[in-house]
Enzyme design. Sequence first.
Site, PDB file in Angstrom:
ATOM      1  N   ASP A  47       7.540  -1.357   7.288  1.00  0.00           N
ATOM      2  CA  ASP A  47       7.695  -1.314   8.742  1.00  0.00           C
ATOM      3  C   ASP A  47       9.083  -1.821   9.137  1.00  0.00           C
ATOM      4  O   ASP A  47       9.717  -2.566   8.371  1.00  0.00           O
ATOM      5  CB  ASP A  47       6.640  -2.189   9.422  1.00  0.00           C
ATOM      6  CG  ASP A  47       5.236  -1.627   9.261  1.00  0.00           C
ATOM      7  OD1 ASP A  47       5.115  -0.413   8.998  1.00  0.00           O
ATOM      8  OD2 ASP A  47       4.267  -2.397   9.405  1.00  0.00           O
ATOM      9  N   TYR A  75       4.730  -9.886  -1.763  1.00  0.00           N
ATOM     10  CA  TYR A  75       5.397 -10.130  -0.482  1.00  0.00           C
ATOM     11  C   TYR A  75       5.572 -11.620  -0.234  1.00  0.00           C
ATOM     12  O   TYR A  75       4.748 -12.431  -0.662  1.00  0.00           O
ATOM     13  CB  TYR A  75       4.570  -9.557   0.676  1.00  0.00           C
ATOM     14  CG  TYR A  75       4.366  -8.064   0.633  1.00  0.00           C
ATOM     15  CD1 TYR A  75       5.233  -7.205   1.304  1.00  0.00           C
ATOM     16  CD2 TYR A  75       3.290  -7.514  -0.058  1.00  0.00           C
ATOM     17  CE1 TYR A  75       5.043  -5.831   1.279  1.00  0.00           C
ATOM     18  CE2 TYR A  75       3.086  -6.137  -0.094  1.00  0.00           C
ATOM     19  CZ  TYR A  75       3.969  -5.301   0.572  1.00  0.00           C
ATOM     20  OH  TYR A  75       3.772  -3.951   0.540  1.00  0.00           O
ATOM     21  N   TYR A 179      -2.641  -4.083   3.784  1.00  0.00           N
ATOM     22  CA  TYR A 179      -1.831  -4.372   4.975  1.00  0.00           C
ATOM     23  C   TYR A 179      -1.716  -5.882   5.158  1.00  0.00           C
ATOM     24  O   TYR A 179      -2.708  -6.566   5.405  1.00  0.00           O
ATOM     25  CB  TYR A 179      -2.443  -3.728   6.220  1.00  0.00           C
ATOM     26  CG  TYR A 179      -2.171  -2.250   6.297  1.00  0.00           C
ATOM     27  CD1 TYR A 179      -0.962  -1.771   6.799  1.00  0.00           C
ATOM     28  CD2 TYR A 179      -3.099  -1.330   5.843  1.00  0.00           C
ATOM     29  CE1 TYR A 179      -0.692  -0.417   6.860  1.00  0.00           C
ATOM     30  CE2 TYR A 179      -2.838   0.037   5.892  1.00  0.00           C
ATOM     31  CZ  TYR A 179      -1.626   0.482   6.400  1.00  0.00           C
ATOM     32  OH  TYR A 179      -1.376   1.826   6.451  1.00  0.00           O
ATOM     33  N   LEU A 200       8.549 -10.860   7.224  1.00  0.00           N
ATOM     34  CA  LEU A 200       7.882 -10.237   6.079  1.00  0.00           C
ATOM     35  C   LEU A 200       8.928  -9.627   5.156  1.00  0.00           C
ATOM     36  O   LEU A 200       9.814  -8.893   5.610  1.00  0.00           O
ATOM     37  CB  LEU A 200       6.903  -9.155   6.550  1.00  0.00           C
ATOM     38  CG  LEU A 200       6.138  -8.386   5.460  1.00  0.00           C
ATOM     39  CD1 LEU A 200       5.256  -9.324   4.652  1.00  0.00           C
ATOM     40  CD2 LEU A 200       5.290  -7.279   6.088  1.00  0.00           C
TER      41      LEU A 200
END
Length: 317
Positions: A47, A75, A179, A200
């Site tokens: 994103d 992540y 997600y 993120l």
Amino acid sequence: MFKIIKKQKINGLLLLDKSIGITSNKILQYVKIIFNAQKAGYIGTLDPLASGLLPICFGEYTKFSQYLMNQNKTYLVTALLGEKTNTADKYGFIIKKKNVNLTIKNIFETLNSFKGISKQKPPMYSAIKYKGIPLYKYARRGINIPNLKERIIKIYQIKLINFYQNKIKLQINCSKGTYIRSIIDDLGDQLNCGAHIIKLRRIAISHISIFHKNVITLEQLKILMINYQNHKLNVFLIKKLLLPIDYIIYHIPKLYLSNILIKKIINGEKIKLTSIIDKTQFCIFEKKKFNFIGICQINNKGYIVKCKLMNSVKKFY
């Protein structure tokens, strides 16, 4: 008259460090222009909010990209506790506020509950398509899509890095399709205070890390384009930056076959590999020169039933 520059047929893997505030697709279009590439695609959408590792495949490597795309992702995420937003990130509207009164023990116990296999519904602010339209477009119009199909995901590790002034930093290693914004939103609900993402960053896809020596940013690529003449730039980029197919198919068993067998496979002949016992797919390499040919599916009787081959190999056999 304008001179038409013929696009290049390039095969390779570029490791890009995506910056925040830009879509993955926009990054891809810039990279294709810089390389003057005929064909390219990225692995694993990030994103605009997110930064980090965005591998880009060129040419024939795109047909094998799924073998890396299906691997685990890692992540680093920083979330603000005490505020829940409609998008589960800092760009959304605050829909709930609550005082944060947590202990490290509360946090550890809650984080541990996320480990393992579970079901996750895609967030409305995501690129998943419903009837051909991305969910985020429905969300922006205030339309909620009920009964979205849940996905099976797995959290291999969710590690607390830091907790200070209502901010929590985590490292999450998870399966494909997870997600992170949903994880953070659920975490806030379970901690009974709300939470949303403020930062993120993807730091790894399987064995490939953001710290690999070949990782480069779009800004650095643009500087290279300015400093080199076009023909010199292409040679430099291809030789110094692009990685071989091994980085994509490293985890798949390898078979080294003779030219005769490879020619039969390319021609679609029925081939039985007697040495196969318990594997269902193999990377095929040429025995003498170790050239990658493609990936073959094998049935339980040892016959090759499906092949995904490099187009370029056909002219050599």
